[in-house]
Design a protein around this motif. Structure first.
Motif, PDB file in Angstrom:
ATOM      1  N   ARG A  29       0.831  -1.208   0.000  1.00 24.34           N
ATOM      2  CA  ARG A  29       0.000   0.000   0.000  1.00 24.34           C
ATOM      3  C   ARG A  29       0.864   1.257   0.000  1.00 24.34           C
ATOM      4  N   ILE A  30       1.883   1.280   0.846  1.00 26.29           N
ATOM      5  CA  ILE A  30       2.765   2.451   0.917  1.00 26.29           C
ATOM      6  C   ILE A  30       3.511   2.634  -0.406  1.00 26.29           C
ATOM      7  N   SER A  31       3.982   1.530  -0.979  1.00 26.46           N
ATOM      8  CA  SER A  31       4.680   1.623  -2.268  1.00 26.46           C
ATOM      9  C   SER A  31       3.756   2.138  -3.361  1.00 26.46           C
ATOM     10  N   SER A  32       2.533   1.639  -3.384  1.00 22.96           N
ATOM     11  CA  SER A  32       1.561   2.092  -4.389  1.00 22.96           C
ATOM     12  C   SER A  32       1.249   3.571  -4.236  1.00 22.96           C
ATOM     13  N   GLU A  33       1.043   4.005  -3.002  1.00 21.81           N
ATOM     14  CA  GLU A  33       0.752   5.415  -2.764  1.00 21.81           C
ATOM     15  C   GLU A  33       1.925   6.299  -3.181  1.00 21.81           C
ATOM     16  N   THR A  34       3.130   5.830  -2.930  1.00 25.42           N
ATOM     17  CA  THR A  34       4.320   6.590  -3.324  1.00 25.42           C
ATOM     18  C   THR A  34       4.422   6.686  -4.847  1.00 25.42           C
ATOM     19  N   LEU A  35       4.181   5.585  -5.533  1.00 26.73           N
ATOM     20  CA  LEU A  35       4.221   5.594  -6.998  1.00 26.73           C
ATOM     21  C   LEU A  35       3.155   6.526  -7.579  1.00 26.73           C
ATOM     22  N   VAL A  36       1.965   6.498  -7.017  1.00 27.08           N
ATOM     23  CA  VAL A  36       0.895   7.379  -7.503  1.00 27.08           C
ATOM     24  C   VAL A  36       1.280   8.837  -7.276  1.00 27.08           C
ATOM     25  N   PHE A  37       1.834   9.129  -6.103  1.00 26.83           N
ATOM     26  CA  PHE A  37       2.253  10.503  -5.818  1.00 26.83           C
ATOM     27  C   PHE A  37       3.250  10.996  -6.861  1.00 26.83           C
ATOM     28  N   TRP A  38       4.303  10.200  -7.105  1.00 24.40           N
ATOM     29  CA  TRP A  38       5.329  10.632  -8.056  1.00 24.40           C
ATOM     30  C   TRP A  38       4.799  10.692  -9.482  1.00 24.40           C
ATOM     31  N   ALA A  39       3.895   9.805  -9.841  1.00 21.12           N
ATOM     32  CA  ALA A  39       3.299   9.857 -11.184  1.00 21.12           C
ATOM     33  C   ALA A  39       2.496  11.148 -11.352  1.00 21.12           C
ATOM     34  N   LEU A  40       1.719  11.501 -10.350  1.00 19.55           N
ATOM     35  CA  LEU A  40       0.952  12.752 -10.420  1.00 19.55           C
ATOM     36  C   LEU A  40       1.874  13.968 -10.429  1.00 19.55           C
ATOM     37  N   PHE A  41       2.914  13.909  -9.620  1.00 18.90           N
ATOM     38  CA  PHE A  41       3.852  15.025  -9.552  1.00 18.90           C
ATOM     39  C   PHE A  41       4.494  15.276 -10.920  1.00 18.90           C
ATOM     40  N   PHE A  42       5.028  14.213 -11.543  1.00 15.70           N
ATOM     41  CA  PHE A  42       5.685  14.388 -12.833  1.00 15.70           C
ATOM     42  C   PHE A  42       4.697  14.725 -13.947  1.00 15.70           C
ATOM     43  N   SER A  43       3.491  14.204 -13.865  1.00 16.34           N
ATOM     44  CA  SER A  43       2.470  14.567 -14.853  1.00 16.34           C
ATOM     45  C   SER A  43       2.165  16.054 -14.772  1.00 16.34           C
ATOM     46  N   LEU A  44       1.988  16.559 -13.576  1.00 16.82           N
ATOM     47  CA  LEU A  44       1.728  17.983 -13.378  1.00 16.82           C
ATOM     48  C   LEU A  44       2.936  18.816 -13.802  1.00 16.82           C
TER      49      LEU A  44
END
Length: 114
Positions: free
Chosen positions: A86-101
């Protein structure tokens, strides 16, 4: 966890009503406190005996006790594994959103500075 808290949790433990945060503390306490461990064994023996009378359990008490401890530790390991996932998934989603933005904003920078 102290002895009073551990003894309150013994019945839930024997019933299989495990809560990950309490279970880890309970197992650690049982490993270090011979009095609570003995109370757990007696409670399990009584519970096992009642289940044997109902025909719901047919394995020896010692094996049933070891199986219960193994299942509890397996439950904890699974809980830790899924927490890590769960923590790994949340971290990946955060970084994906960050780089997309970030790339989205970079795309508009040439239009702003014309």
């Amino acid at each position: 966890m102290n002895c009073l808290e551990a003894r309150k949790y013994i019945y839930d433990f024997v019933q299989g009503n495990w809560e990950e945060d309490r279970l880890e503390d309970f197992l650690q306490h049982i490993k270090t406190c011979p009095d609570c461990k003995e109370e757990l064994r007696v409670t399990h023996m009584i519970y096992h005996g009642l289940r044997s009378l109902d025909g719901k359990e047919n394995m020896p008490v010692d094996r049933s006790y070891r199986k219960m401890e193994e299942e509890a530790e397996h439950f904890l390991r699974l809980g830790h594994f899924f927490s890590a996932v769960r923590i790994s998934s949340e971290t990946l989603v955060f970084w994906a959103l960050f780089f997309s933005l970030f790339y989205f904003i970079l795309g508009y920078l040439p239009l702003i500075f014309r």
